[in-house]
Scaffold this active site. Structure first.
Site, PDB file in Angstrom:
ATOM      1  N   LYS A  53       5.478  -3.332 -12.673  1.00  0.00           N
ATOM      2  CA  LYS A  53       5.369  -3.906 -14.038  1.00  0.00           C
ATOM      3  C   LYS A  53       6.676  -3.702 -14.796  1.00  0.00           C
ATOM      4  O   LYS A  53       7.208  -4.621 -15.402  1.00  0.00           O
ATOM      5  CB  LYS A  53       4.204  -3.226 -14.778  1.00  0.00           C
ATOM      6  CG  LYS A  53       4.055  -3.675 -16.224  1.00  0.00           C
ATOM      7  CD  LYS A  53       2.681  -3.359 -16.761  1.00  0.00           C
ATOM      8  CE  LYS A  53       2.494  -2.034 -17.406  1.00  0.00           C
ATOM      9  NZ  LYS A  53       3.323  -1.514 -18.423  1.00  0.00           N
ATOM     10  N   TYR A  84     -11.219   6.080   2.744  1.00  0.00           N
ATOM     11  CA  TYR A  84     -10.251   4.994   2.966  1.00  0.00           C
ATOM     12  C   TYR A  84     -10.759   3.703   2.320  1.00  0.00           C
ATOM     13  O   TYR A  84     -10.055   3.066   1.535  1.00  0.00           O
ATOM     14  CB  TYR A  84     -10.072   4.816   4.467  1.00  0.00           C
ATOM     15  CG  TYR A  84      -9.095   3.746   4.892  1.00  0.00           C
ATOM     16  CD1 TYR A  84      -7.726   3.915   4.695  1.00  0.00           C
ATOM     17  CD2 TYR A  84      -9.528   2.587   5.534  1.00  0.00           C
ATOM     18  CE1 TYR A  84      -6.820   2.940   5.121  1.00  0.00           C
ATOM     19  CE2 TYR A  84      -8.642   1.615   5.965  1.00  0.00           C
ATOM     20  CZ  TYR A  84      -7.284   1.799   5.758  1.00  0.00           C
ATOM     21  OH  TYR A  84      -6.393   0.840   6.184  1.00  0.00           O
ATOM     22  N   ALA A 101      -1.232  -3.501   0.476  1.00  0.00           N
ATOM     23  CA  ALA A 101      -1.691  -3.628   1.866  1.00  0.00           C
ATOM     24  C   ALA A 101      -3.154  -3.201   1.896  1.00  0.00           C
ATOM     25  O   ALA A 101      -3.467  -2.032   2.055  1.00  0.00           O
ATOM     26  CB  ALA A 101      -0.853  -2.738   2.781  1.00  0.00           C
ATOM     27  N   LYS A 139      -5.883   9.735  -2.669  1.00  0.00           N
ATOM     28  CA  LYS A 139      -4.828   9.781  -3.688  1.00  0.00           C
ATOM     29  C   LYS A 139      -3.804   8.655  -3.522  1.00  0.00           C
ATOM     30  O   LYS A 139      -3.384   8.045  -4.508  1.00  0.00           O
ATOM     31  CB  LYS A 139      -4.127  11.148  -3.648  1.00  0.00           C
ATOM     32  CG  LYS A 139      -4.951  12.257  -4.299  1.00  0.00           C
ATOM     33  CD  LYS A 139      -4.300  13.610  -4.182  1.00  0.00           C
ATOM     34  CE  LYS A 139      -3.108  13.766  -5.093  1.00  0.00           C
ATOM     35  NZ  LYS A 139      -2.504  15.120  -4.968  1.00  0.00           N
ATOM     36  N   ASP A 172       8.819   7.131   2.018  1.00  0.00           N
ATOM     37  CA  ASP A 172       7.757   7.667   2.886  1.00  0.00           C
ATOM     38  C   ASP A 172       7.783   9.192   2.792  1.00  0.00           C
ATOM     39  O   ASP A 172       8.859   9.779   2.624  1.00  0.00           O
ATOM     40  CB  ASP A 172       8.001   7.243   4.341  1.00  0.00           C
ATOM     41  CG  ASP A 172       6.719   7.219   5.158  1.00  0.00           C
ATOM     42  OD1 ASP A 172       6.315   6.121   5.580  1.00  0.00           O
ATOM     43  OD2 ASP A 172       6.110   8.293   5.357  1.00  0.00           O
ATOM     44  N   ASP A 198       6.639  11.493  -2.011  1.00  0.00           N
ATOM     45  CA  ASP A 198       5.197  11.250  -2.041  1.00  0.00           C
ATOM     46  C   ASP A 198       4.895  10.314  -3.217  1.00  0.00           C
ATOM     47  O   ASP A 198       5.078  10.703  -4.380  1.00  0.00           O
ATOM     48  CB  ASP A 198       4.482  12.604  -2.202  1.00  0.00           C
ATOM     49  CG  ASP A 198       2.972  12.459  -2.296  1.00  0.00           C
ATOM     50  OD1 ASP A 198       2.473  11.342  -2.579  1.00  0.00           O
ATOM     51  OD2 ASP A 198       2.281  13.474  -2.102  1.00  0.00           O
TER      52      ASP A 198
HETATM   53  P1  NAD Z   1       0.804   4.318   9.379  1.00  0.00           P
HETATM   54  O1  NAD Z   1       0.008   5.575   9.234  1.00  0.00           O
HETATM   55  O2  NAD Z   1       1.566   4.112  10.628  1.00  0.00           O
HETATM   56  O3  NAD Z   1       1.810   4.151   8.156  1.00  0.00           O
HETATM   57  C1  NAD Z   1       1.525   4.571   6.856  1.00  0.00           C
HETATM   58  C2  NAD Z   1       2.766   5.208   6.286  1.00  0.00           C
HETATM   59  O4  NAD Z   1       2.510   5.609   4.926  1.00  0.00           O
HETATM   60  C3  NAD Z   1       3.192   6.477   7.036  1.00  0.00           C
HETATM   61  O5  NAD Z   1       4.552   6.402   7.380  1.00  0.00           O
HETATM   62  C4  NAD Z   1       2.903   7.601   6.052  1.00  0.00           C
HETATM   63  O6  NAD Z   1       3.743   8.727   6.242  1.00  0.00           O
HETATM   64  C5  NAD Z   1       3.107   6.890   4.716  1.00  0.00           C
HETATM   65  N1  NAD Z   1       2.426   7.561   3.589  1.00  0.00           N
HETATM   66  C6  NAD Z   1       1.111   7.883   3.493  1.00  0.00           C
HETATM   67  N2  NAD Z   1       0.866   8.485   2.314  1.00  0.00           N
HETATM   68  C7  NAD Z   1       2.048   8.512   1.637  1.00  0.00           C
HETATM   69  C8  NAD Z   1       2.449   8.997   0.352  1.00  0.00           C
HETATM   70  N3  NAD Z   1       1.566   9.583  -0.476  1.00  0.00           N
HETATM   71  N4  NAD Z   1       3.737   8.858  -0.020  1.00  0.00           N
HETATM   72  C9  NAD Z   1       4.645   8.267   0.793  1.00  0.00           C
HETATM   73  N5  NAD Z   1       4.322   7.788   2.036  1.00  0.00           N
HETATM   74  C10 NAD Z   1       3.052   7.925   2.435  1.00  0.00           C
HETATM   75  O7  NAD Z   1      -0.228   3.113   9.144  1.00  0.00           O
HETATM   76  P2  NAD Z   1       0.005   1.535   9.320  1.00  0.00           P
HETATM   77  O8  NAD Z   1      -0.885   1.057  10.406  1.00  0.00           O
HETATM   78  O9  NAD Z   1       1.442   1.220   9.351  1.00  0.00           O
HETATM   79  O10 NAD Z   1      -0.624   1.011   7.960  1.00  0.00           O
HETATM   80  C11 NAD Z   1       0.209   0.647   6.857  1.00  0.00           C
HETATM   81  C12 NAD Z   1      -0.641   0.074   5.745  1.00  0.00           C
HETATM   82  O11 NAD Z   1      -1.353  -1.076   6.202  1.00  0.00           O
HETATM   83  C13 NAD Z   1      -1.687   1.042   5.211  1.00  0.00           C
HETATM   84  O12 NAD Z   1      -1.784   0.910   3.818  1.00  0.00           O
HETATM   85  C14 NAD Z   1      -2.961   0.579   5.869  1.00  0.00           C
HETATM   86  O13 NAD Z   1      -4.098   0.883   5.094  1.00  0.00           O
HETATM   87  C15 NAD Z   1      -2.741  -0.920   5.978  1.00  0.00           C
HETATM   88  N6  NAD Z   1      -3.525  -1.505   7.074  1.00  0.00           N
HETATM   89  C16 NAD Z   1      -3.109  -1.378   8.382  1.00  0.00           C
HETATM   90  C17 NAD Z   1      -3.880  -1.938   9.394  1.00  0.00           C
HETATM   91  C18 NAD Z   1      -3.466  -1.884  10.855  1.00  0.00           C
HETATM   92  O14 NAD Z   1      -4.164  -2.425  11.691  1.00  0.00           O
HETATM   93  N7  NAD Z   1      -2.346  -1.302  11.219  1.00  0.00           N
HETATM   94  C19 NAD Z   1      -5.080  -2.603   9.094  1.00  0.00           C
HETATM   95  C20 NAD Z   1      -5.457  -2.670   7.761  1.00  0.00           C
HETATM   96  C21 NAD Z   1      -4.670  -2.146   6.763  1.00  0.00           C
END
Ligand code: NAD
Ligand code: UDP
Length: 310
Positions: free
Chosen positions: A105, A145, A114, A91, A31, A56
Protein backbone atom coordinates in the site's frame (compact mmCIF):
# COMPACT_ATOMS: atom_id res chain seq x y z
CA UNK A 1 9.65 -3.53 -12.49
CA UNK A 2 11.22 -3.84 -9.03
CA UNK A 3 9.49 -6.77 -7.33
CA UNK A 4 9.61 -8.07 -3.74
CA UNK A 5 9.33 -11.85 -3.35
CA UNK A 6 8.82 -13.11 0.21
CA UNK A 7 9.83 -16.75 0.69
CA UNK A 8 12.43 -16.31 -2.08
CA UNK A 9 14.64 -19.19 -0.87
CA UNK A 10 11.79 -21.70 -0.96
CA UNK A 11 10.80 -24.06 -3.74
CA UNK A 12 8.43 -21.71 -5.59
CA UNK A 13 10.01 -18.42 -4.47
CA UNK A 14 13.37 -19.43 -5.97
CA UNK A 15 11.86 -20.41 -9.34
CA UNK A 16 9.75 -17.26 -9.39
CA UNK A 17 12.71 -14.99 -8.58
CA UNK A 18 14.82 -16.61 -11.31
CA UNK A 19 11.98 -16.21 -13.84
CA UNK A 20 11.40 -12.55 -12.98
CA UNK A 21 15.13 -11.79 -13.31
CA UNK A 22 15.18 -13.54 -16.70
CA UNK A 23 12.31 -11.27 -17.80
CA UNK A 24 14.50 -8.24 -16.96
CA UNK A 25 12.92 -7.23 -13.64
CA UNK A 26 14.78 -6.37 -10.43
CA UNK A 27 14.01 -8.67 -7.51
CA UNK A 28 14.28 -8.14 -3.77
CA UNK A 29 14.11 -11.53 -2.05
CA UNK A 30 13.30 -11.99 1.64
CA UNK A 31 13.42 -15.27 3.57
CA UNK A 32 14.10 -16.44 7.12
CA UNK A 33 15.01 -20.00 5.96
CA UNK A 34 12.46 -21.68 8.25
CA UNK A 35 11.72 -24.15 5.43
CA UNK A 36 13.86 -22.63 2.67
CA UNK A 37 17.32 -23.47 1.45
CA UNK A 38 20.06 -20.98 0.55
CA UNK A 39 21.26 -23.38 -2.17
CA UNK A 40 18.04 -22.62 -4.09
CA UNK A 41 19.23 -19.04 -4.63
CA UNK A 42 23.02 -19.61 -4.68
CA UNK A 43 23.30 -18.55 -8.35
CA UNK A 44 20.97 -15.55 -7.87
CA UNK A 45 23.11 -14.06 -5.11
CA UNK A 46 25.74 -13.25 -7.78
CA UNK A 47 23.16 -11.40 -9.92
CA UNK A 48 23.32 -7.57 -9.61
CA UNK A 49 19.55 -7.34 -10.17
CA UNK A 50 18.86 -9.57 -7.12
CA UNK A 51 19.00 -8.25 -3.56
CA UNK A 52 18.52 -10.67 -0.69
CA UNK A 53 17.58 -9.94 2.92
CA UNK A 54 17.38 -12.60 5.65
CA UNK A 55 14.33 -11.52 7.63
CA UNK A 56 11.15 -12.79 9.26
CA UNK A 57 8.28 -11.06 7.45
CA UNK A 58 5.94 -11.34 10.44
CA UNK A 59 7.89 -8.34 11.82
CA UNK A 60 7.58 -4.75 10.61
CA UNK A 61 8.65 -4.76 6.99
CA UNK A 62 10.60 -1.98 5.38
CA UNK A 63 12.23 -1.95 1.94
CA UNK A 64 13.98 1.21 0.72
CA UNK A 65 13.23 2.50 -2.77
CA UNK A 66 10.36 1.89 -5.14
CA UNK A 67 8.48 -1.39 -5.45
CA UNK A 68 6.05 -2.14 -8.26
CA UNK A 69 4.83 -5.47 -6.90
CA UNK A 70 4.91 -7.42 -3.63
CA UNK A 71 4.54 -11.18 -4.08
CA UNK A 72 3.89 -12.83 -0.70
CA UNK A 73 5.07 -16.44 -1.00
CA UNK A 74 6.54 -16.93 2.49
CA UNK A 75 4.85 -19.80 4.37
CA UNK A 76 5.62 -23.39 5.23
CA UNK A 77 3.71 -25.34 2.56
CA UNK A 78 4.26 -29.03 3.21
CA UNK A 79 1.85 -30.66 5.70
CA UNK A 80 4.74 -31.99 7.81
CA UNK A 81 6.30 -28.51 7.90
CA UNK A 82 3.15 -26.78 9.04
CA UNK A 83 2.50 -29.48 11.64
CA UNK A 84 6.04 -28.91 12.94
CA UNK A 85 5.66 -25.10 12.85
CA UNK A 86 1.96 -24.47 13.55
CA UNK A 87 2.33 -21.01 15.10
CA UNK A 88 4.90 -19.63 12.59
CA UNK A 89 2.52 -20.87 9.85
CA UNK A 90 -0.44 -18.99 11.34
CA UNK A 91 1.74 -15.93 11.90
CA UNK A 92 3.20 -15.73 8.40
CA UNK A 93 -0.25 -16.19 6.83
CA UNK A 94 -1.85 -13.58 9.11
CA UNK A 95 0.77 -11.12 10.42
CA UNK A 96 3.13 -11.63 7.45
CA UNK A 97 0.32 -10.96 4.98
CA UNK A 98 -0.65 -7.83 6.96
CA UNK A 99 2.93 -6.50 6.86
CA UNK A 100 3.35 -7.31 3.17
CA UNK A 101 0.02 -5.63 2.32
CA UNK A 102 0.99 -2.55 4.34
CA UNK A 103 4.26 -2.31 2.46
CA UNK A 104 2.51 -2.73 -0.92
CA UNK A 105 0.00 0.00 0.00
CA UNK A 106 2.80 2.36 1.00
CA UNK A 107 4.66 1.72 -2.28
CA UNK A 108 1.48 1.80 -4.43
CA UNK A 109 2.49 -1.66 -5.61
CA UNK A 110 0.44 -4.62 -6.86
CA UNK A 111 0.02 -7.20 -4.09
CA UNK A 112 -0.09 -10.94 -4.79
CA UNK A 113 -0.91 -13.59 -2.20
CA UNK A 114 0.25 -17.17 -2.83
CA UNK A 115 -2.96 -18.84 -1.73
CA UNK A 116 -3.75 -22.50 -2.09
CA UNK A 117 -6.22 -25.21 -3.03
CA UNK A 118 -6.27 -25.90 0.74
CA UNK A 119 -8.77 -23.01 1.06
CA UNK A 120 -11.23 -25.58 -0.37
CA UNK A 121 -10.27 -28.01 2.45
CA UNK A 122 -11.55 -31.57 1.97
CA UNK A 123 -13.77 -30.51 -0.93
CA UNK A 124 -17.33 -31.70 -1.37
CA UNK A 125 -17.25 -30.88 -5.09
CA UNK A 126 -14.73 -31.99 -7.71
CA UNK A 127 -13.21 -30.20 -9.61
CA UNK A 128 -13.00 -27.08 -7.45
CA UNK A 129 -13.94 -23.74 -9.04
CA UNK A 130 -13.14 -20.37 -7.48
CA UNK A 131 -16.74 -19.71 -6.36
CA UNK A 132 -16.66 -22.77 -4.04
CA UNK A 133 -16.35 -21.74 -0.37
CA UNK A 134 -14.71 -24.96 0.76
CA UNK A 135 -14.97 -27.49 3.56
CA UNK A 136 -12.26 -26.72 6.14
CA UNK A 137 -11.90 -27.99 9.72
CA UNK A 138 -10.67 -24.83 11.49
CA UNK A 139 -9.39 -26.66 14.59
CA UNK A 140 -7.87 -29.73 12.92
CA UNK A 141 -4.11 -30.08 12.39
CA UNK A 142 -4.29 -28.60 8.87
CA UNK A 143 -6.36 -25.65 10.15
CA UNK A 144 -3.16 -23.71 10.94
CA UNK A 145 -2.38 -23.54 7.24
CA UNK A 146 -5.85 -23.52 5.72
CA UNK A 147 -7.28 -20.86 8.01
CA UNK A 148 -4.16 -18.68 7.76
CA UNK A 149 -4.52 -18.71 3.97
CA UNK A 150 -8.27 -18.03 4.18
CA UNK A 151 -7.55 -15.10 6.51
CA UNK A 152 -4.82 -13.92 4.09
CA UNK A 153 -7.35 -13.94 1.24
CA UNK A 154 -9.92 -12.07 3.37
CA UNK A 155 -7.34 -9.44 4.36
CA UNK A 156 -6.17 -9.07 0.76
CA UNK A 157 -9.75 -8.48 -0.45
CA UNK A 158 -10.34 -6.00 2.39
CA UNK A 159 -7.28 -3.98 1.28
CA UNK A 160 -8.52 -4.17 -2.29
CA UNK A 161 -12.02 -2.94 -1.39
CA UNK A 162 -11.12 -0.41 1.30
CA UNK A 163 -7.82 0.96 -0.02
CA UNK A 164 -8.60 0.30 -3.73
CA UNK A 165 -5.32 -1.60 -4.04
CA UNK A 166 -4.63 -3.82 -7.06
CA UNK A 167 -4.41 -7.41 -5.76
CA UNK A 168 -3.86 -10.89 -7.19
CA UNK A 169 -5.25 -13.96 -5.40
CA UNK A 170 -3.41 -16.95 -6.75
CA UNK A 171 -4.82 -20.33 -5.67
CA UNK A 172 -1.99 -22.78 -6.27
CA UNK A 173 -2.73 -26.51 -6.63
CA UNK A 174 -0.07 -29.17 -5.85
CA UNK A 175 3.08 -28.21 -7.71
CA UNK A 176 6.32 -30.16 -7.97
CA UNK A 177 9.76 -29.91 -9.53
CA UNK A 178 13.46 -29.28 -8.81
CA UNK A 179 14.36 -27.30 -5.62
CA UNK A 180 11.90 -29.20 -3.42
CA UNK A 181 13.71 -30.33 -0.28
CA UNK A 182 14.45 -34.06 -0.16
CA UNK A 183 12.97 -34.20 3.34
CA UNK A 184 10.11 -31.82 2.52
CA UNK A 185 7.55 -34.57 3.29
CA UNK A 186 5.22 -33.94 0.37
CA UNK A 187 4.27 -36.93 -1.78
CA UNK A 188 6.55 -36.20 -4.77
CA UNK A 189 9.81 -35.63 -2.83
CA UNK A 190 9.03 -38.50 -0.44
CA UNK A 191 8.31 -41.00 -3.23
CA UNK A 192 11.37 -39.93 -5.27
CA UNK A 193 13.80 -40.01 -2.35
CA UNK A 194 12.45 -43.36 -1.18
CA UNK A 195 12.54 -44.88 -4.70
CA UNK A 196 16.07 -43.66 -5.39
CA UNK A 197 17.35 -44.95 -2.04
CA UNK A 198 15.63 -48.32 -2.52
CA UNK A 199 13.55 -47.70 0.61
CA UNK A 200 9.81 -48.51 0.93
CA UNK A 201 7.56 -46.01 -0.88
CA UNK A 202 5.05 -44.82 1.75
CA UNK A 203 1.50 -44.41 0.46
CA UNK A 204 -0.84 -43.00 3.12
CA UNK A 205 -4.29 -44.56 3.48
CA UNK A 206 -5.38 -46.88 0.65
CA UNK A 207 -3.81 -44.56 -1.95
CA UNK A 208 -7.18 -43.91 -3.62
CA UNK A 209 -7.14 -40.23 -2.63
CA UNK A 210 -6.39 -38.03 -5.63
CA UNK A 211 -4.27 -35.00 -6.44
CA UNK A 212 -3.58 -33.13 -9.70
CA UNK A 213 0.07 -32.27 -10.12
CA UNK A 214 1.41 -29.21 -11.91
CA UNK A 215 5.02 -28.98 -13.08
CA UNK A 216 6.73 -25.88 -11.70
CA UNK A 217 7.50 -24.15 -15.05
CA UNK A 218 3.79 -24.21 -15.95
CA UNK A 219 2.87 -22.73 -12.58
CA UNK A 220 5.42 -19.92 -12.86
CA UNK A 221 4.13 -19.02 -16.33
CA UNK A 222 0.60 -18.83 -14.86
CA UNK A 223 1.77 -16.68 -11.94
CA UNK A 224 3.44 -14.21 -14.28
CA UNK A 225 0.36 -13.96 -16.49
CA UNK A 226 -1.81 -13.33 -13.42
CA UNK A 227 0.57 -10.67 -12.13
CA UNK A 228 0.49 -8.86 -15.48
CA UNK A 229 -3.31 -9.15 -15.79
CA UNK A 230 -5.85 -6.81 -14.21
CA UNK A 231 -7.66 -9.62 -12.35
CA UNK A 232 -8.36 -8.89 -8.68
CA UNK A 233 -10.51 -11.97 -7.97
CA UNK A 234 -9.10 -15.44 -7.15
CA UNK A 235 -7.70 -17.58 -9.95
CA UNK A 236 -6.88 -21.31 -9.68
CA UNK A 237 -3.54 -22.26 -11.21
CA UNK A 238 -2.86 -25.97 -11.44
CA UNK A 239 -2.92 -28.98 -13.72
CA UNK A 240 -6.34 -30.65 -14.01
CA UNK A 241 -4.86 -34.11 -14.75
CA UNK A 242 -6.08 -36.02 -11.65
CA UNK A 243 -4.47 -39.25 -10.45
CA UNK A 244 -4.59 -41.38 -7.32
CA UNK A 245 -1.63 -41.39 -4.96
CA UNK A 246 -1.13 -45.09 -5.60
CA UNK A 247 -0.86 -44.36 -9.33
CA UNK A 248 1.68 -41.63 -8.54
CA UNK A 249 3.76 -44.01 -6.40
CA UNK A 250 3.70 -46.60 -9.22
CA UNK A 251 4.73 -43.97 -11.80
CA UNK A 252 7.69 -42.82 -9.67
CA UNK A 253 8.74 -46.44 -9.10
CA UNK A 254 8.60 -47.18 -12.85
CA UNK A 255 10.37 -43.99 -13.96
CA UNK A 256 13.19 -44.35 -11.42
CA UNK A 257 13.58 -48.06 -12.24
CA UNK A 258 13.38 -48.68 -8.49
CA UNK A 259 12.93 -52.03 -6.80
CA UNK A 260 11.35 -50.39 -3.72
CA UNK A 261 8.17 -51.92 -2.30
CA UNK A 262 5.05 -49.77 -2.02
CA UNK A 263 3.84 -49.86 1.61
CA UNK A 264 0.69 -48.39 3.16
CA UNK A 265 0.76 -46.08 6.21
CA UNK A 266 -2.10 -44.40 8.12
CA UNK A 267 -3.84 -41.52 6.37
CA UNK A 268 -3.19 -38.19 8.16
CA UNK A 269 -6.24 -36.49 9.74
CA UNK A 270 -8.37 -34.35 7.39
CA UNK A 271 -6.33 -35.39 4.33
CA UNK A 272 -8.43 -34.23 1.33
CA UNK A 273 -9.90 -37.20 -0.56
CA UNK A 274 -9.96 -35.51 -3.96
CA UNK A 275 -8.42 -32.43 -5.53
CA UNK A 276 -8.58 -31.11 -9.08
CA UNK A 277 -8.57 -27.49 -10.24
CA UNK A 278 -11.24 -26.08 -12.50
CA UNK A 279 -9.04 -23.82 -14.63
CA UNK A 280 -11.78 -22.26 -16.76
CA UNK A 281 -10.99 -18.79 -15.38
CA UNK A 282 -7.23 -19.09 -15.93
CA UNK A 283 -7.80 -20.27 -19.51
CA UNK A 284 -10.20 -17.41 -20.28
CA UNK A 285 -8.59 -14.54 -18.37
CA UNK A 286 -4.90 -15.41 -18.70
CA UNK A 287 -4.91 -17.56 -21.86
CA UNK A 288 -3.03 -20.06 -19.70
CA UNK A 289 -3.05 -23.80 -19.44
CA UNK A 290 -0.35 -26.29 -18.41
CA UNK A 291 1.89 -27.74 -21.10
CA UNK A 292 4.15 -30.24 -19.28
CA UNK A 293 2.56 -33.67 -18.88
CA UNK A 294 3.06 -35.76 -15.76
CA UNK A 295 5.59 -38.21 -17.19
CA UNK A 296 7.77 -35.41 -18.61
CA UNK A 297 7.60 -33.42 -15.35
CA UNK A 298 8.36 -36.44 -13.18
CA UNK A 299 11.39 -37.30 -15.36
CA UNK A 300 12.80 -33.77 -15.00
CA UNK A 301 12.21 -33.86 -11.24
CA UNK A 302 13.77 -37.33 -10.89
CA UNK A 303 16.92 -36.03 -12.63
CA UNK A 304 17.17 -33.33 -9.93
CA UNK A 305 16.55 -35.76 -7.07
CA UNK A 306 19.11 -38.19 -8.51
CA UNK A 307 21.71 -35.41 -8.34
CA UNK A 308 20.87 -34.75 -4.67
CA UNK A 309 20.22 -38.19 -3.16
CA UNK A 310 23.43 -39.56 -1.64
P1 NAD B 1 8.65 -23.70 0.74
O1 NAD B 1 8.52 -24.15 2.16
O2 NAD B 1 9.63 -24.38 -0.12
O3 NAD B 1 8.94 -22.13 0.68
C1 NAD B 1 8.42 -21.21 1.59
C2 NAD B 1 9.51 -20.22 1.92
O4 NAD B 1 8.98 -19.23 2.83
C3 NAD B 1 10.70 -20.86 2.64
O5 NAD B 1 11.90 -20.50 2.00
C4 NAD B 1 10.62 -20.32 4.06
O6 NAD B 1 11.88 -20.26 4.70
C5 NAD B 1 9.97 -18.96 3.82
N1 NAD B 1 9.30 -18.41 5.03
C6 NAD B 1 8.35 -19.01 5.78
N2 NAD B 1 7.99 -18.20 6.80
C7 NAD B 1 8.71 -17.05 6.65
C8 NAD B 1 8.78 -15.83 7.39
N3 NAD B 1 8.03 -15.62 8.48
N4 NAD B 1 9.63 -14.87 6.96
C9 NAD B 1 10.40 -15.04 5.86
N5 NAD B 1 10.37 -16.20 5.12
C10 NAD B 1 9.55 -17.17 5.53
O7 NAD B 1 7.18 -23.80 0.11
P2 NAD B 1 6.71 -23.60 -1.41
O8 NAD B 1 6.17 -24.89 -1.90
O9 NAD B 1 7.75 -22.89 -2.18
O10 NAD B 1 5.47 -22.64 -1.19
C11 NAD B 1 5.57 -21.24 -1.42
C12 NAD B 1 4.21 -20.59 -1.25
O11 NAD B 1 3.28 -21.15 -2.18
C13 NAD B 1 3.61 -20.78 0.13
O12 NAD B 1 2.95 -19.60 0.52
C14 NAD B 1 2.60 -21.89 -0.07
O13 NAD B 1 1.53 -21.81 0.84
C15 NAD B 1 2.14 -21.64 -1.50
N6 NAD B 1 1.64 -22.88 -2.13
C16 NAD B 1 2.52 -23.83 -2.60
C17 NAD B 1 2.01 -24.99 -3.18
C18 NAD B 1 2.91 -26.06 -3.77
O14 NAD B 1 2.41 -27.03 -4.30
N7 NAD B 1 4.22 -25.93 -3.76
C19 NAD B 1 0.63 -25.20 -3.26
C20 NAD B 1 -0.20 -24.22 -2.74
C21 NAD B 1 0.31 -23.06 -2.20
N1 UDP C 1 1.19 -38.85 0.79
C1 UDP C 1 1.51 -40.19 0.74
N2 UDP C 1 2.77 -40.56 1.08
C2 UDP C 1 3.74 -39.68 1.44
C3 UDP C 1 3.41 -38.31 1.47
C4 UDP C 1 2.12 -37.92 1.15
O1 UDP C 1 0.67 -41.05 0.39
O2 UDP C 1 4.86 -40.13 1.74
C5 UDP C 1 -0.18 -38.46 0.43
C6 UDP C 1 -0.90 -37.51 1.40
O3 UDP C 1 -1.55 -38.25 2.42
C7 UDP C 1 -1.89 -36.82 0.48
C8 UDP C 1 -1.14 -36.78 -0.86
O4 UDP C 1 -0.08 -37.73 -0.77
O5 UDP C 1 -3.04 -37.61 0.31
C9 UDP C 1 -0.51 -35.42 -1.18
O6 UDP C 1 0.22 -35.03 -0.05
P1 UDP C 1 1.22 -33.78 -0.06
O7 UDP C 1 1.86 -33.77 1.28
O8 UDP C 1 2.08 -33.87 -1.24
O9 UDP C 1 0.29 -32.52 -0.26
P2 UDP C 1 -1.20 -32.13 0.14
O10 UDP C 1 -1.93 -32.16 -1.13
O11 UDP C 1 -1.78 -33.12 1.11
O12 UDP C 1 -1.04 -30.80 0.73
Amino acid sequence: MRILVTGAAGFLGSHLSRYLLAKGHKVVGIDNFITGNVENIGDLLKNQAFEFVKYDVTNYLHVAGKLDAVLHFASPASPIDYLKFPIPTLKVGALGTHKALGLAKDKKAIFMIASTSEVYGDPLINPQHEAYWGNVNPIGPRGVYDEAKRFAEALTMAYHRYHKMPVRLLRIFNTYGPNMRLEDGRAVPNFMTQALKGKPITVYGDGKQTRSLCYVSDLIDGIYRLLMSKENDPVNIGNPHEISLLELAEAVKRLTGSKSKIVFKPLPQDDPKVRRPDITRAKKLLKWEPKVNLEEGLKKTIAYFRSKVK
